[in-house]
Design a protein around this motif. Structure first.
Motif, PDB file in Angstrom:
ATOM      1  N   GLY A  42       0.781  -1.239   0.000  1.00  0.00           N
ATOM      2  CA  GLY A  42       0.000   0.000   0.000  1.00  0.00           C
ATOM      3  C   GLY A  42       0.803   1.274   0.000  1.00  0.00           C
ATOM      4  N   ALA A 206       2.155  -2.451   4.846  1.00  0.00           N
ATOM      5  CA  ALA A 206       0.723  -2.471   5.079  1.00  0.00           C
ATOM      6  C   ALA A 206       0.363  -1.789   6.391  1.00  0.00           C
ATOM      7  CB  ALA A 206       0.215  -3.911   5.078  1.00  0.00           C
ATOM      8  N   LYS A 207       1.188  -2.007   7.387  1.00  0.00           N
ATOM      9  CA  LYS A 207       0.951  -1.358   8.678  1.00  0.00           C
ATOM     10  C   LYS A 207       1.137   0.145   8.570  1.00  0.00           C
ATOM     11  CE  LYS A 207       2.117  -1.861  13.582  1.00  0.00           C
ATOM     12  NZ  LYS A 207       2.962  -2.611  14.569  1.00  0.00           N
ATOM     13  N   ALA A 209       0.774   1.917   5.896  1.00  0.00           N
ATOM     14  CA  ALA A 209      -0.281   2.468   5.039  1.00  0.00           C
ATOM     15  C   ALA A 209      -1.554   2.749   5.807  1.00  0.00           C
ATOM     16  CB  ALA A 209      -0.566   1.499   3.886  1.00  0.00           C
ATOM     17  N   GLN A 210      -1.682   2.174   7.000  1.00  0.00           N
ATOM     18  CA  GLN A 210      -2.877   2.386   7.823  1.00  0.00           C
ATOM     19  C   GLN A 210      -2.743   3.598   8.722  1.00  0.00           C
ATOM     20  OE1 GLN A 210      -5.680   0.572   7.297  1.00  0.00           O
ATOM     21  NE2 GLN A 210      -4.425  -0.272   5.653  1.00  0.00           N
ATOM     22  N   LEU A 211      -1.572   4.226   8.750  1.00  0.00           N
ATOM     23  CA  LEU A 211      -1.390   5.413   9.579  1.00  0.00           C
ATOM     24  C   LEU A 211      -2.166   6.588   8.970  1.00  0.00           C
ATOM     25  CD1 LEU A 211       2.473   5.176  10.171  1.00  0.00           C
ATOM     26  CD2 LEU A 211       0.681   4.699  11.838  1.00  0.00           C
TER      27      LEU A 211
END
Length: 212
Positions: A42, A206-207, A209-211
């Motif tokens: 992401g 991926a982690k 991209a969630q910020l």
């Protein structure tokens, strides 16, 4: 390319994902796999720093990866900008800004995200037309509180802070109204790149991209 057009492009880049990976890659043979992992996680906007002999080859390899938007970081001179564009870079990032570098990127049509560390530097870039800038080195310059303070009198400038940013402090910046995204190297640790741990890097991406 005008500074105003460069800023429109830079804002679009910075709004694509909350984190731009800042990559120092020594071996171009792993570049495409690294890019695929980050894009799959992401984070499609990739900054390849011109700090290794392999950097231009890395850009060439990453530029072939579907879904990736690859740029060159640590662009300091006209020669850097020209070589980066020839290698396939779609944008450039600099730690600071000089008239010669600004002229070069405008001349060759390479969108530049120029660096600023002080209000005066930010104002000078804004005066020229660059309303999207890199805040560097972020943590050494006072971190999120400093960037928040700069934003009070200069709310029209949008920043991508880079330098010393980690998962622990990224949200301090991303919560600021004058921050569009952050730049960070933690999503591609050197040991994981050397080990070819692409699934691990995809998970880190991926982690990140969630910020935000």
């Amino acid at each position: 390319m005008t500074p105003e057009a460069a800023s429109v492009f830079s804002e679009k880049l910075c709004r694509t994902a909350p984190v731009i990976p800042v990559l120092v890659v020594d071996d171009a043979s792993s570049a495409a796999d690294l890019a695929r992992a980050l894009v799959a996680g992401g984070l499609p906007v990739l900054e390849v720093t011109l700090r290794t002999p392999a950097a231009l080859d890395v850009i060439r390899e990453m530029a072939t990866v579907e879904g990736g938007i690859v740029g060159a970081g640590t662009v300091l001179t006209r020669a850097d900008a020209e070589a980066a564009k020839e290698a396939g870079a779609q944008f450039a990032v600099s730690p600071g800004a000089t008239d010669a570098l600004l002229d070069a990127c405008e001349d060759i049509g390479l969108p530049l995200l120029p660096g600023a560390a002080t209000s005066s530097e930010a104002m000078k870039l804004l005066e020229r037309g660059y309303r999207v800038q890199k805040f560097f080195p972020a943590e050494a310059n006072g971190g999120a509180p400093a960037l928040k303070a700069i934003g009070a009198p200069l709310p029209q400038i949008l920043f991508c802070p880079t330098g010393g940013i980690s998962p622990d402090n990224a949200m301090d910046y991303l919560n600021l109204p004058n921050t569009a995204c952050v730049g960070g190297s933690w999503v591609a640790p050197k040991a994981m790149v050397q080990a070819g741990d692409w699934s691990g890097i995809e998970a880190l991406a991926a982690k990140a991209a969630q910020l935000g």
